[in-house]
Scaffold this motif. Structure first.
Motif, PDB file in Angstrom:
ATOM      1  N   LEU A 103       0.819  -1.159  -0.023  1.00 25.45           N
ATOM      2  CA  LEU A 103       0.113   0.107   0.158  1.00 25.45           C
ATOM      3  C   LEU A 103       0.865   1.303   0.084  1.00 25.45           C
ATOM      4  O   LEU A 103       1.913   1.346   0.732  1.00 25.45           O
ATOM      5  CB  LEU A 103      -0.894   0.020   1.381  1.00 25.45           C
ATOM      6  CG  LEU A 103      -1.613   1.429   1.659  1.00 25.45           C
ATOM      7  CD1 LEU A 103      -2.589   1.683   0.336  1.00 25.45           C
ATOM      8  CD2 LEU A 103      -2.455   1.279   2.765  1.00 25.45           C
ATOM      9  N   ILE A 104       0.492   2.345  -0.739  1.00 24.24           N
ATOM     10  CA  ILE A 104       1.151   3.457  -0.955  1.00 24.24           C
ATOM     11  C   ILE A 104      -0.056   4.705  -0.529  1.00 24.24           C
ATOM     12  O   ILE A 104      -0.972   4.701  -1.434  1.00 24.24           O
ATOM     13  CB  ILE A 104       1.742   3.775  -2.146  1.00 24.24           C
ATOM     14  CG1 ILE A 104       3.018   2.763  -2.317  1.00 24.24           C
ATOM     15  CG2 ILE A 104       2.511   5.089  -1.950  1.00 24.24           C
ATOM     16  CD1 ILE A 104       3.452   2.964  -3.793  1.00 24.24           C
ATOM     17  N   VAL A 105      -0.098   5.029   0.534  1.00 22.91           N
ATOM     18  CA  VAL A 105      -0.847   6.325   0.710  1.00 22.91           C
ATOM     19  C   VAL A 105      -0.046   7.792   0.230  1.00 22.91           C
ATOM     20  O   VAL A 105       1.052   7.924   0.564  1.00 22.91           O
ATOM     21  CB  VAL A 105      -1.220   6.355   2.423  1.00 22.91           C
ATOM     22  CG1 VAL A 105      -2.120   7.713   2.807  1.00 22.91           C
ATOM     23  CG2 VAL A 105      -1.821   5.335   2.944  1.00 22.91           C
ATOM     24  N   ILE A 106      -0.763   8.374  -0.233  1.00 16.06           N
ATOM     25  CA  ILE A 106      -0.394   9.821  -0.904  1.00 16.06           C
ATOM     26  C   ILE A 106      -0.959  11.056  -0.285  1.00 16.06           C
ATOM     27  O   ILE A 106      -2.154  11.031  -0.019  1.00 16.06           O
ATOM     28  CB  ILE A 106      -0.724   9.958  -2.481  1.00 16.06           C
ATOM     29  CG1 ILE A 106      -0.011   8.686  -2.948  1.00 16.06           C
ATOM     30  CG2 ILE A 106      -0.086  11.154  -2.917  1.00 16.06           C
ATOM     31  CD1 ILE A 106      -0.472   8.317  -4.534  1.00 16.06           C
ATOM     32  N   SER A 107      -0.222  12.003  -0.037  1.00 11.52           N
ATOM     33  CA  SER A 107      -0.762  13.078   0.791  1.00 11.52           C
ATOM     34  C   SER A 107      -1.736  13.970  -0.137  1.00 11.52           C
ATOM     35  O   SER A 107      -1.644  13.848  -1.388  1.00 11.52           O
ATOM     36  CB  SER A 107       0.316  14.238   1.220  1.00 11.52           C
ATOM     37  OG  SER A 107       0.996  14.843  -0.206  1.00 11.52           O
ATOM     38  N   ILE A 108      -2.500  14.711   0.605  1.00 14.46           N
ATOM     39  CA  ILE A 108      -3.716  15.621  -0.062  1.00 14.46           C
ATOM     40  C   ILE A 108      -2.943  16.823  -0.689  1.00 14.46           C
ATOM     41  O   ILE A 108      -2.165  17.560  -0.026  1.00 14.46           O
ATOM     42  CB  ILE A 108      -4.972  15.945   0.841  1.00 14.46           C
ATOM     43  CG1 ILE A 108      -5.387  14.723   1.387  1.00 14.46           C
ATOM     44  CG2 ILE A 108      -5.731  16.669   0.018  1.00 14.46           C
ATOM     45  CD1 ILE A 108      -6.210  15.038   2.586  1.00 14.46           C
ATOM     46  N   PHE A 153      -7.830  31.436   2.073  1.00 14.17           N
ATOM     47  CA  PHE A 153      -7.123  30.434   1.497  1.00 14.17           C
ATOM     48  C   PHE A 153      -5.976  30.000   2.463  1.00 14.17           C
ATOM     49  O   PHE A 153      -5.338  28.944   2.370  1.00 14.17           O
ATOM     50  CB  PHE A 153      -6.046  30.880   0.206  1.00 14.17           C
ATOM     51  CG  PHE A 153      -5.335  32.170   0.312  1.00 14.17           C
ATOM     52  CD1 PHE A 153      -4.044  32.025   0.907  1.00 14.17           C
ATOM     53  CD2 PHE A 153      -6.150  33.477   0.080  1.00 14.17           C
ATOM     54  CE1 PHE A 153      -3.367  33.203   0.888  1.00 14.17           C
ATOM     55  CE2 PHE A 153      -5.007  34.750   0.186  1.00 14.17           C
ATOM     56  CZ  PHE A 153      -3.775  34.183   0.768  1.00 14.17           C
ATOM     57  N   ASP A 154      -5.565  30.876   3.476  1.00 15.62           N
ATOM     58  CA  ASP A 154      -4.530  30.411   4.519  1.00 15.62           C
ATOM     59  C   ASP A 154      -5.365  29.335   5.280  1.00 15.62           C
ATOM     60  O   ASP A 154      -4.383  28.359   5.740  1.00 15.62           O
ATOM     61  CB  ASP A 154      -4.071  31.613   5.581  1.00 15.62           C
ATOM     62  CG  ASP A 154      -3.362  32.548   4.532  1.00 15.62           C
ATOM     63  OD1 ASP A 154      -2.383  32.062   3.724  1.00 15.62           O
ATOM     64  OD2 ASP A 154      -3.202  33.722   5.147  1.00 15.62           O
ATOM     65  N   THR A 155      -6.620  29.172   5.604  1.00 18.18           N
ATOM     66  CA  THR A 155      -7.068  28.439   6.315  1.00 18.18           C
ATOM     67  C   THR A 155      -7.418  27.020   5.572  1.00 18.18           C
ATOM     68  O   THR A 155      -7.267  25.970   6.453  1.00 18.18           O
ATOM     69  CB  THR A 155      -8.497  28.860   6.806  1.00 18.18           C
ATOM     70  OG1 THR A 155      -8.375  30.052   7.428  1.00 18.18           O
ATOM     71  CG2 THR A 155      -9.447  27.956   7.569  1.00 18.18           C
ATOM     72  N   ILE A 156      -7.384  27.110   4.505  1.00 18.00           N
ATOM     73  CA  ILE A 156      -7.379  25.973   3.420  1.00 18.00           C
ATOM     74  C   ILE A 156      -5.941  25.180   3.803  1.00 18.00           C
ATOM     75  O   ILE A 156      -5.969  24.107   4.130  1.00 18.00           O
ATOM     76  CB  ILE A 156      -7.550  26.455   2.065  1.00 18.00           C
ATOM     77  CG1 ILE A 156      -8.865  26.925   1.826  1.00 18.00           C
ATOM     78  CG2 ILE A 156      -7.330  24.966   1.183  1.00 18.00           C
ATOM     79  CD1 ILE A 156      -9.091  27.395   0.137  1.00 18.00           C
ATOM     80  N   SER A 157      -5.075  25.906   3.543  1.00 14.45           N
ATOM     81  CA  SER A 157      -3.802  25.041   3.735  1.00 14.45           C
ATOM     82  C   SER A 157      -3.329  24.576   5.372  1.00 14.45           C
ATOM     83  O   SER A 157      -2.836  23.510   5.337  1.00 14.45           O
ATOM     84  CB  SER A 157      -2.613  26.280   3.508  1.00 14.45           C
ATOM     85  OG  SER A 157      -2.521  26.611   2.319  1.00 14.45           O
ATOM     86  N   ASP A 192      -3.229  20.753   6.021  1.00 15.91           N
ATOM     87  CA  ASP A 192      -2.036  20.286   6.792  1.00 15.91           C
ATOM     88  C   ASP A 192      -2.657  19.438   7.947  1.00 15.91           C
ATOM     89  O   ASP A 192      -1.940  18.237   8.295  1.00 15.91           O
ATOM     90  CB  ASP A 192      -1.267  21.466   7.285  1.00 15.91           C
ATOM     91  CG  ASP A 192      -0.284  22.046   6.479  1.00 15.91           C
ATOM     92  OD1 ASP A 192       0.177  21.217   5.502  1.00 15.91           O
ATOM     93  OD2 ASP A 192       0.382  23.152   6.676  1.00 15.91           O
ATOM     94  N   GLN A 193      -3.782  19.685   8.589  1.00 15.75           N
ATOM     95  CA  GLN A 193      -4.163  18.886   9.806  1.00 15.75           C
ATOM     96  C   GLN A 193      -4.480  17.427   9.138  1.00 15.75           C
ATOM     97  O   GLN A 193      -4.104  16.453   9.818  1.00 15.75           O
ATOM     98  CB  GLN A 193      -5.519  19.439  10.212  1.00 15.75           C
ATOM     99  CG  GLN A 193      -6.091  18.800  11.417  1.00 15.75           C
ATOM    100  CD  GLN A 193      -7.537  19.348  11.718  1.00 15.75           C
ATOM    101  OE1 GLN A 193      -8.024  19.928  11.068  1.00 15.75           O
ATOM    102  NE2 GLN A 193      -7.844  18.991  13.133  1.00 15.75           N
ATOM    103  N   TYR A 194      -5.113  17.184   7.951  1.00 16.04           N
ATOM    104  CA  TYR A 194      -5.503  16.058   7.505  1.00 16.04           C
ATOM    105  C   TYR A 194      -4.211  15.456   7.026  1.00 16.04           C
ATOM    106  O   TYR A 194      -4.295  14.122   7.452  1.00 16.04           O
ATOM    107  CB  TYR A 194      -6.355  16.266   6.135  1.00 16.04           C
ATOM    108  CG  TYR A 194      -7.652  16.412   6.312  1.00 16.04           C
ATOM    109  CD1 TYR A 194      -8.731  15.291   6.367  1.00 16.04           C
ATOM    110  CD2 TYR A 194      -8.247  17.787   6.689  1.00 16.04           C
ATOM    111  CE1 TYR A 194     -10.040  15.747   6.508  1.00 16.04           C
ATOM    112  CE2 TYR A 194      -9.605  18.058   6.801  1.00 16.04           C
ATOM    113  CZ  TYR A 194     -10.530  16.889   6.916  1.00 16.04           C
ATOM    114  OH  TYR A 194     -12.007  17.232   7.097  1.00 16.04           O
TER     115      TYR A 194
END
Length: 241
Positions: free
Chosen positions: A151-156, A171-175, A179-181
């Motif tokens: 398995l390879i999990v890839i970041s969002i 947009f700063d909140t999006i980032s 990062d949290q996810y």
């Protein structure tokens, strides 16, 4: 984070721009029906959302196809088969339901998982991701006969660094939320000794390098996906060796 109605409408329109004629489950081998594995070939399963299906890029431009092509080049005299379960707009819940509705073979040689951006975009409770991401990881492991090493999990990716994302006042909140996810997914993978490949920094070059963004101004381009594959390929080669 405040939801902007106008932004949501634009996102829905962009989601229909291209690739909306694809079934969410498809197989690139004409000789191998969906759900059946031929022992003479290496079979890859890719699970995800628009980043996996390759919204707004050509069929061969999405990262699972580029990964398959790179493996073909790297491994002499070997046939590869690719199955994708993904659709634009899918959350972890959607992907869980899609996998549950399919009779997926358990003998895949490699599986990739990239999911979560729509949980963030649709303002789902983070606890939902904490509950369903491990469930999806186990489903992915089941598809490779219980071998988590395949398995390879890839970041969002981070869509804040796209023309679409830059229009959002938050947009700063999006980032920060992306990062949290990603931090949760990475920590979980590390705790389970599962391969995790970080590609988010590539997408954060989208403003200064617009060629990394697809024509819809939101999703990664063919070039961006090729950079994803550069990082994924070494791990994939180890797993199919």
């Amino acid at each position: 984070m405040k939801q902007l109605t106008t932004t949501l409408i634009i996102f829905i329109l962009l989601s229909c721009a291209k690739n909306d004629d694809y079934e969410y489950i498809f197989n690139t081998s004409d000789d191998n029906p969906i759900g059946e594995i031929n022992d003479s070939i290496i079979s890859i399963l890719s699970l995800g959302d628009s980043y996996t299906i390759g919204q707004s890029v050509c069929e061969t431009c999405r990262f699972p196809e580029q990964l398959k092509d790179s493996l073909i080049i790297s491994v002499d005299s070997q046939d590869f088969d690719l199955k994708v379960i993904a659709q634009t707009g899918w959350t972890t819940t959607n992907l869980v339901n899609a996998i549950n509705s399919e009779n997926i073979d358990s003998n895949y040689d490699l599986v990739t998982l990239l999911i979560g951006v729509n949980n963030q975009y649709q303002h789902k409770e983070f606890s939902l991701y904490e509950s369903e991401f491990p469930q999806l990881v186990q489903m992915a492991i089941n598809a490779v006969n219980g071998d988590k090493d395949k398995l390879i999990v890839i970041s969002i990716p981070d869509y804040a660094y796209t023309p679409f994302g830059q229009q959002d006042f938050y947009f700063d909140t999006i980032s920060a939320e992306i990062d949290q996810y990603n931090t949760y997914a990475e920590n979980y993978c590390n705790s389970q000794d599962i391969t995790y490949v970080y590609i988010t920094d590539i997408t954060r070059l989208g403003v200064e390098q617009p060629e990394l963004v697809a024509s819809d101004g939101l999703h990664p381009s063919e070039l961006a996906y090729s950079k994803f594959v550069e990082r994924i390929l070494p791990h994939a080669l180890e797993k199919i060796d």
